[in-house]
Design an enzyme around this catalytic site. Structure first.
Site, short mmCIF file in Angstrom:
data_model
loop_
_atom_site.label_atom_id
_atom_site.label_comp_id
_atom_site.label_asym_id
_atom_site.label_seq_id
_atom_site.Cartn_x
_atom_site.Cartn_y
_atom_site.Cartn_z
N ARG A 1 -20.39 15.48 -59.94
CA ARG A 1 -21.70 15.41 -59.27
C ARG A 1 -22.61 16.50 -59.81
NH1 ARG A 1 -21.37 14.87 -52.77
NH2 ARG A 1 -23.47 15.69 -53.02
N ARG B 1 -30.51 14.00 -40.96
CA ARG B 1 -30.80 15.29 -41.59
C ARG B 1 -32.18 15.81 -41.22
NH1 ARG B 1 -26.93 14.41 -46.18
NH2 ARG B 1 -26.79 16.28 -47.45
N ARG C 1 -15.79 21.77 -56.32
CA ARG C 1 -15.82 20.30 -56.25
C ARG C 1 -16.55 19.72 -57.46
NH1 ARG C 1 -18.55 17.61 -51.00
NH2 ARG C 1 -20.49 18.05 -52.08
N LYS D 1 -17.43 17.95 -44.28
CA LYS D 1 -17.72 16.76 -43.46
C LYS D 1 -17.00 15.52 -43.99
CE LYS D 1 -22.27 16.97 -44.04
NZ LYS D 1 -22.41 18.16 -44.90
P1 AMP Z 1 -24.45 14.47 -49.43
O1 AMP Z 1 -23.46 13.62 -50.15
O2 AMP Z 1 -24.50 14.23 -47.95
O3 AMP Z 1 -24.31 15.93 -49.78
O4 AMP Z 1 -25.90 14.03 -49.97
C1 AMP Z 1 -26.25 14.15 -51.32
C2 AMP Z 1 -27.76 14.02 -51.46
O5 AMP Z 1 -28.17 12.72 -50.99
C3 AMP Z 1 -28.58 15.00 -50.64
O6 AMP Z 1 -28.76 16.24 -51.31
C4 AMP Z 1 -29.89 14.24 -50.50
O7 AMP Z 1 -30.64 14.28 -51.71
C5 AMP Z 1 -29.42 12.81 -50.32
N1 AMP Z 1 -29.19 12.48 -48.90
C6 AMP Z 1 -28.00 12.13 -48.33
N2 AMP Z 1 -28.16 11.86 -47.04
C7 AMP Z 1 -29.46 12.06 -46.76
C8 AMP Z 1 -30.24 11.98 -45.56
N3 AMP Z 1 -29.70 11.63 -44.39
N4 AMP Z 1 -31.57 12.26 -45.66
C9 AMP Z 1 -32.14 12.58 -46.83
N5 AMP Z 1 -31.46 12.71 -47.98
C10 AMP Z 1 -30.13 12.45 -47.96
#
Ligand code: AMP
Length: 190
Positions: free
Chosen positions: A134, A89, A128, A14
Site C-alpha cells: 500500500r 470518519r 505493514r 481495526k
Molecule cells: P483505511 O483502509 O481505512 O486506512 O482507508 C484508506 C484510505 O481510504 C483513507 O486514507 C482515505 O483516503 C480513504 N477512506 C477510507 N474510508 C474512508 C471514509 N470513511 N471517509 C473518507 N475516506 C475514506
C-alpha cells in the site's frame, strides 16, 4: 441486529480485530478502505478518482463513502449485524449512518475506540507497508497526513457517540489476543 463501530487512528488494529469479531459474533465486515481498494483494483471510475486522494492520505468525499455503505446495507438485509471499520470518519458520515440504520429500524450498539500512541502507529504502518504494497503505508509524510486527517476530522466522532452513551475506549497496545479479549468483554455488555 448487532451493529458495532470499530474506531481508531490508522494502524490501531481495526482490520485485524474486525476479522476476529466477524467470526465470533457472525457479523458482516464493512471497511470503506477495503471497498475503495477493490474499486481501484477493478479499475472503476470511482476507484480512479478515489486513488489520487488515498495516495495522498486525504479523505475521499463523504457522498462517495456514504453511497457505498448505503448499497452494502441495502444488499444485505438478512445480516446479523455489521462491523463498521474506517467508517464513519466525519460528522456528516456519522449522521448519514444513523439515518440509514434508523430507516432499517436498527442502530449502533457501541463504538469501540482503540487507543494507540502516534509513534507506535507510524511503526506499525511502515511495517505493514513493506508487505502490503500500500503506497499510503510506505511514506512517513503520507502517514503523518492520515494521522492529521484522523485527529482533525475523525477523532471528534468520539464526542458524537459519547453523547449517545455509546463510546468505549480500549487500549490498543499488547497482543492481538489481549486486545480481542478486551473487546469481547465490552461487546458482551452491550
Ligand atoms: P483505511 O483502509 O481505512 O486506512 O482507508 C484508506 C484510505 O481510504 C483513507 O486514507 C482515505 O483516503 C480513504 N477512506 C477510507 N474510508 C474512508 C471514509 N470513511 N471517509 C473518507 N475516506 C475514506
Amino acid at each position: 441486529m448487532l451493529n458495532l463501530l470499530l474506531f481508531g487512528p490508522p494502524g490501531a488494529g481495526k482490520g485485524t480485530q474486525a476479522n476476529l469479531l466477524i467470526e465470533k459474533y457472525n457479523l458482516m465486515h464493512l471497511s470503506t478502505g477495503d471497498i475503495l481498494r477493490s474499486e481501484i483494483a477493478a479499475g472503476t471510475s470511482l476507484g480512479l478518482k478515489a486513488k489520487t486522494l488515498m495516495d495522498r492520505g486525504d479523505l475521499v468525499p463523504d457522498e462517495v463513502v456514504i453511497g457505498m455503505i448505503s448499497s452494502k446495507l441495502d444488499n444485505n438485509p438478512s445480516a446479523n449485524g455489521f462491523i463498521f471499520d474506517g467508517f464513519p470518519r466525519t460528522t456528516a458520515q456519522a449522521e448519514a449512518l444513523d439515518n440509514m440504520l434508523a430507516k432499517k429500524g436498527t442502530t449502533i450498539a457501541g463504538m469501540l475506540s482503540l487507543k494507540v500512541e502516534d509513534e507506535e502507529l507510524i511503526r506499525r504502518l511502515l511495517s505493514r507497508g513493506k508487505d502490503s504494497g500500500r503506497a499510503d503505508d510506505q511514506d512517513e509524510s503520507i502517514i503523518a497526513n492520515r494521522i492529521n486527517e484522523y485527529n482533525t476530522k475523525t477523532a471528534p466522532l468520539k464526542e458524537y457517540y459519547s453523547a449517545q452513551n455509546k463510546l468505549s475506549e480500549i487500549e490498543g497496545d499488547g497482543t492481538i489476543e489481549d486486545i480481542s479479549q478486551k473487546l469481547y468483554t465490552v461487546i458482551d455488555t452491550l
